[in-house]
Design a protein around this motif. Structure first.
Motif, PDB file in Angstrom:
ATOM      1  N   ASN A 228       0.851  -1.174   0.000  1.00 34.93           N
ATOM      2  CA  ASN A 228       0.000   0.000   0.000  1.00 34.93           C
ATOM      3  C   ASN A 228       0.900   1.241   0.000  1.00 34.93           C
ATOM      4  O   ASN A 228       1.571   1.516   0.986  1.00 34.93           O
ATOM      5  CB  ASN A 228      -0.887  -0.035   1.252  1.00 34.93           C
ATOM      6  CG  ASN A 228      -1.863   1.100   1.274  1.00 34.93           C
ATOM      7  OD1 ASN A 228      -1.776   2.010   0.454  1.00 34.93           O
ATOM      8  ND2 ASN A 228      -2.784   1.049   2.210  1.00 34.93           N
TER       9      ASN A 228
ATOM     10  N   SER B 281       0.395   4.257   0.337  1.00 34.36           N
ATOM     11  CA  SER B 281       0.140   5.344   1.282  1.00 34.36           C
ATOM     12  C   SER B 281       0.853   5.123   2.614  1.00 34.36           C
ATOM     13  O   SER B 281       1.105   6.083   3.341  1.00 34.36           O
ATOM     14  CB  SER B 281      -1.363   5.526   1.487  1.00 34.36           C
ATOM     15  OG  SER B 281      -1.968   4.291   1.673  1.00 34.36           O
ATOM     16  N   ILE B 282       1.208   3.876   2.921  1.00 31.21           N
ATOM     17  CA  ILE B 282       1.937   3.647   4.168  1.00 31.21           C
ATOM     18  C   ILE B 282       3.340   4.255   4.069  1.00 31.21           C
ATOM     19  O   ILE B 282       3.816   4.933   4.975  1.00 31.21           O
ATOM     20  CB  ILE B 282       2.029   2.141   4.487  1.00 31.21           C
ATOM     21  CG1 ILE B 282       0.621   1.569   4.631  1.00 31.21           C
ATOM     22  CG2 ILE B 282       2.811   1.909   5.780  1.00 31.21           C
ATOM     23  CD1 ILE B 282       0.599   0.102   4.916  1.00 31.21           C
ATOM     24  N   TYR B 283       3.959   4.018   2.899  1.00 33.54           N
ATOM     25  CA  TYR B 283       5.280   4.600   2.657  1.00 33.54           C
ATOM     26  C   TYR B 283       5.182   6.118   2.684  1.00 33.54           C
ATOM     27  O   TYR B 283       6.008   6.795   3.307  1.00 33.54           O
ATOM     28  CB  TYR B 283       5.802   4.103   1.306  1.00 33.54           C
ATOM     29  CG  TYR B 283       7.070   4.740   0.820  1.00 33.54           C
ATOM     30  CD1 TYR B 283       8.304   4.348   1.332  1.00 33.54           C
ATOM     31  CD2 TYR B 283       7.033   5.729  -0.164  1.00 33.54           C
ATOM     32  CE1 TYR B 283       9.466   4.922   0.878  1.00 33.54           C
ATOM     33  CE2 TYR B 283       8.203   6.310  -0.623  1.00 33.54           C
ATOM     34  CZ  TYR B 283       9.422   5.910  -0.105  1.00 33.54           C
ATOM     35  OH  TYR B 283      10.571   6.479  -0.567  1.00 33.54           O
ATOM     36  N   GLU B 284       4.129   6.645   2.047  1.00 34.43           N
ATOM     37  CA  GLU B 284       3.967   8.100   2.012  1.00 34.43           C
ATOM     38  C   GLU B 284       3.729   8.680   3.395  1.00 34.43           C
ATOM     39  O   GLU B 284       4.249   9.746   3.741  1.00 34.43           O
ATOM     40  CB  GLU B 284       2.812   8.485   1.069  1.00 34.43           C
ATOM     41  CG  GLU B 284       3.245   8.483  -0.383  1.00 34.43           C
ATOM     42  CD  GLU B 284       2.095   8.219  -1.330  1.00 34.43           C
ATOM     43  OE1 GLU B 284       0.930   8.437  -0.951  1.00 34.43           O
ATOM     44  OE2 GLU B 284       2.381   7.754  -2.465  1.00 34.43           O
ATOM     45  N   SER B 285       2.945   7.955   4.203  1.00 31.68           N
ATOM     46  CA  SER B 285       2.700   8.513   5.537  1.00 31.68           C
ATOM     47  C   SER B 285       3.973   8.489   6.372  1.00 31.68           C
ATOM     48  O   SER B 285       4.187   9.365   7.204  1.00 31.68           O
ATOM     49  CB  SER B 285       1.563   7.780   6.241  1.00 31.68           C
ATOM     50  OG  SER B 285       1.816   6.416   6.264  1.00 31.68           O
ATOM     51  N   ALA B 286       4.844   7.496   6.117  1.00 29.57           N
ATOM     52  CA  ALA B 286       6.130   7.483   6.810  1.00 29.57           C
ATOM     53  C   ALA B 286       6.917   8.736   6.443  1.00 29.57           C
ATOM     54  O   ALA B 286       7.535   9.371   7.302  1.00 29.57           O
ATOM     55  CB  ALA B 286       6.918   6.232   6.451  1.00 29.57           C
TER      56      ALA B 286
ATOM     57  N   ASP C 262       5.598  11.583   5.434  1.00 26.53           N
ATOM     58  CA  ASP C 262       4.902  12.718   6.050  1.00 26.53           C
ATOM     59  C   ASP C 262       5.276  12.866   7.513  1.00 26.53           C
ATOM     60  O   ASP C 262       5.352  13.959   8.045  1.00 26.53           O
ATOM     61  CB  ASP C 262       3.382  12.525   5.949  1.00 26.53           C
ATOM     62  CG  ASP C 262       2.901  12.779   4.528  1.00 26.53           C
ATOM     63  OD1 ASP C 262       3.693  13.336   3.741  1.00 26.53           O
ATOM     64  OD2 ASP C 262       1.761  12.409   4.214  1.00 26.53           O
ATOM     65  N   LEU C 263       5.493  11.725   8.158  1.00 21.98           N
ATOM     66  CA  LEU C 263       5.810  11.766   9.582  1.00 21.98           C
ATOM     67  C   LEU C 263       7.282  12.058   9.832  1.00 21.98           C
ATOM     68  O   LEU C 263       7.765  11.959  10.945  1.00 21.98           O
ATOM     69  CB  LEU C 263       5.401  10.458  10.249  1.00 21.98           C
ATOM     70  CG  LEU C 263       3.889  10.228  10.285  1.00 21.98           C
ATOM     71  CD1 LEU C 263       3.574   8.813  10.716  1.00 21.98           C
ATOM     72  CD2 LEU C 263       3.226  11.235  11.225  1.00 21.98           C
TER      73      LEU C 263
ATOM     74  N   ALA D 257      12.247   5.321   5.464  1.00 22.26           N
ATOM     75  CA  ALA D 257      10.911   4.822   5.146  1.00 22.26           C
ATOM     76  C   ALA D 257      11.004   3.490   4.427  1.00 22.26           C
ATOM     77  O   ALA D 257      10.239   2.561   4.700  1.00 22.26           O
ATOM     78  CB  ALA D 257      10.162   5.842   4.279  1.00 22.26           C
TER      79      ALA D 257
ATOM     80  N   VAL E 117       9.601   0.480   6.518  1.00 22.27           N
ATOM     81  CA  VAL E 117       8.224   0.230   6.108  1.00 22.27           C
ATOM     82  C   VAL E 117       8.132  -0.748   4.935  1.00 22.27           C
ATOM     83  O   VAL E 117       7.521  -1.807   5.028  1.00 22.27           O
ATOM     84  CB  VAL E 117       7.505   1.548   5.748  1.00 22.27           C
ATOM     85  CG1 VAL E 117       6.107   1.269   5.254  1.00 22.27           C
ATOM     86  CG2 VAL E 117       7.490   2.478   6.952  1.00 22.27           C
TER      87      VAL E 117
END
Lengths: 270, 260
Positions: free
Chosen positions: B154, B156-161, B163-164, B171, B175
């Motif tokens: 997914n 978006s999990i990489y992207e949220s990493a 973002d955080l 990441a 992740v």
């Protein structure tokens, strides 16, 4: 992270070690010793010696492929019917010889079949007539079937496990008997597996030089043997490349068929 | 009745598959040079085997090439999978097509094509040329094992990493990598086995002075099989069983099992 940059090492690698080498086969195959363009290396397939080798290779590999298919399909059906799960021990047992070194598997048959080999030893012990199939085409077929059988079993088994049981139940509910269900439901659904298995058996069988060398005693020349000799003994790379191009036509034909029937790459077992 | 027929069929195929291997194992303990006779139990062929320096050297070459080539192929293949996934559909199809070439092409053609390449690069045939060839035919197996995992990721999990506040590398390793790991592992194992088992490509890309087990066996078999070969087969068979048990009973993602 620039993902485009990440592809550079692999693209470089495949250009250098896949594309350029293949181009070199075509270059050598289409030129003579002085580098002048010629089609004679490809036309050389028509000489009696070479066409006989190609014909034997096609004949023996087709026979082996058919035998593999006939042996593997019932086996895959039975294994699937046992419903023991994908990674079960039973399935593993029937594909385990695949991991044994290819040369040793072929050597094993030489040991069994030789005139003073194990089978004849046992036969003479019971005063039975000796078997003499070593160094004949039959021994080569046996070697091919033995070596490549797991490559047929695996893809067929893989498609069979994916067939939804409810499809089979539906056919039965609608009045099809067992034979009809098999012919109209199971068999058509398993075609991709069969095609994939046929490719995986036919290509290595068609191009082998090892099995024919070890079990044919040097008497059976297949197209693979001719090419191998051109490269390792006669050092006529042009002729060897030309004959390889002819061989590749068969492989490409095979690839096209399997690409058409297996668009999703679903049954790619390896 | 029907079950009996099935069992008989399984038994016959089993016999066909294992009788040759069983014969090799029995002969490895046979104290008689002729194959047709049993001359009593002996372990001397195993001693001969370990004393045979050229076979032992071939064994080390085989293992070294398998480990190095599988590792290199895993690194290159994993990086390649990440980049292939982010390619446009058409580019991806072309790259995957090229990736499939070594798997679909006849090994003899791959072998001679690499031989011609090394000749024209004026490379000395030996360990390096074998190694480069093995890496080449191993990469596709890694890619084909890692790609399906890539597709399941997914993004978006990489992207949220990111973002955080994670760096792209962080990441990736915290992740993405753990999710890819089962695919990477089965890719490595498959590459390792393919390298161990290869004969044809090695045959064309090795020099005169070097042997792997496969090429050594080929030379020996053509000269006439010596009993040491039987003890070698037995030991390889035992090693194969051991490896398979290890692979199959190591707890990991069930989904990937059928691929290895």
């Amino acid at each position: 992270m620039n993902k485009k940059l990440l592809s550079v090492p692999y693209l470089f690698w495949s250009a250098l070690f896949i594309i350029i080498p293949l181009c070199m086969v075509f270059y050598y195959g289409l030129t003579d010793k002085n580098g002048a363009f010629t089609l004679s290396n490809i036309a050389a397939i028509a000489t009696p010696e070479h066409s006989k080798a190609l014909w034997s290779a096609i004949r023996l590999s087709l026979i082996s492929t058919v035998i593999c298919l006939l042996l593997a399909y019932p086996l895959a059906m039975i294994l699937n019917g046992m419903k023991t799960g994908h990674d079960s021990l039973t399935v593993l047992i029937f594909i385990l010889p695949m991991w044994m070194n290819f040369l040793l598997r072929t050597m094993a048959w030489q040991t069994l079949l030789e005139k003073t080999g194990v089978i004849n030893g046992i036969l003479s012990f019971f005063h039975l007539q000796n078997l003499s199939i070593i160094n004949t085409p039959n021994a080569v077929i046996l070697g091919m079937v033995y070596n490549f059988l797991p490559f047929m079993v695996l893809p067929i088994y893989n498609v069979l496990t994916k067939i939804d049981q409810s499809v089979i139940n539906a056919a039965r509910d609608l009045g099809a008997n067992e034979v009809q269900t098999f012919l109209k439901v199971i068999l058509p659904l398993s075609i991709p597996g069969m095609v994939s298995g046929i490719t995986m058996v036919f290509v290595p069988a068609l191009t082998t030089f090892v099995i024919s060398n070890i079990l044919g005693g040097g008497k059976i020349l297949l197209i693979g043997n001719v090419i191998e000799q051109e490269f390792t003994q006669t050092n006529n790379w042009n002729l060897g490349s030309g004959l390889s191009i002819v061989l590749m036509l068969f492989i490409i034909f095979n690839m096209v068929i399997s690409a058409v029937t297996d668009k999703e790459g679903e049954v790619n077992v390896l | 009745m029907r079950n009996a027929a099935k069992k008989i069929y399984l038994a016959l195929i089993f016999l066909f598959l294992y009788a040759p291997i069983a014969a090799l194992i029995v002969l490895s303990f046979n104290n008689s040079k002729t194959r047709a006779k049993w001359g009593g139990f002996t372990l001397k062929w195993y001693q001969e085997l370990f004393k045979n320096e050229s076979i032992m050297q071939a064994l080390w070459n085989t293992l070294a090439i398998a480990i190095i080539s599988a590792t290199a192929a895993t690194v290159i293949g994993t990086i390649a999978s990440i980049s292939i996934q982010s390619m446009k559909k058409r580019t991806r199809a072309i790259v995957m097509g090229i990736t499939n070439i070594p798997m679909l092409n006849a090994e003899i053609v791959t072998g001679i094509s690499l031989m011609l390449l090394f000749i024209s690069l004026k490379m000395r045939f030996g360990f390096t040329t074998i190694l480069l060839s093995h890496i080449t035919f191993n990469i596709p197996y890694v890619i084909l094992n890692v790609m399906p995992r890539m597709r399941q990721l997914n993004p978006s999990i990489y992207e949220s990493a990111l973002d955080l506040g994670a760096s792209p590398l962080q990441a990736f390793f915290k992740v993405t990598f753990p999710d890819l790991l089962p695919g990477i592992l089965s890719g490595f194992l498959m590459a390792f086995t393919m390298s161990l088992d290869d004969f044809i490509i090695t045959h064309f890309t090795k020099g005169a002075g070097i042997h792997t087990l496969s090429t050594k066996i080929y030379t020996e078999v053509r000269k006439g099989i010596k009993p040491e070969m039987y003890s070698l087969s037995t030991m390889i068979f035992v090693a194969v069983i051991f490896l398979l048990i290890l692979v199959n009973y190591t707890p990991r993602d069930k989904k990937d099992m059928h691929k290895s």
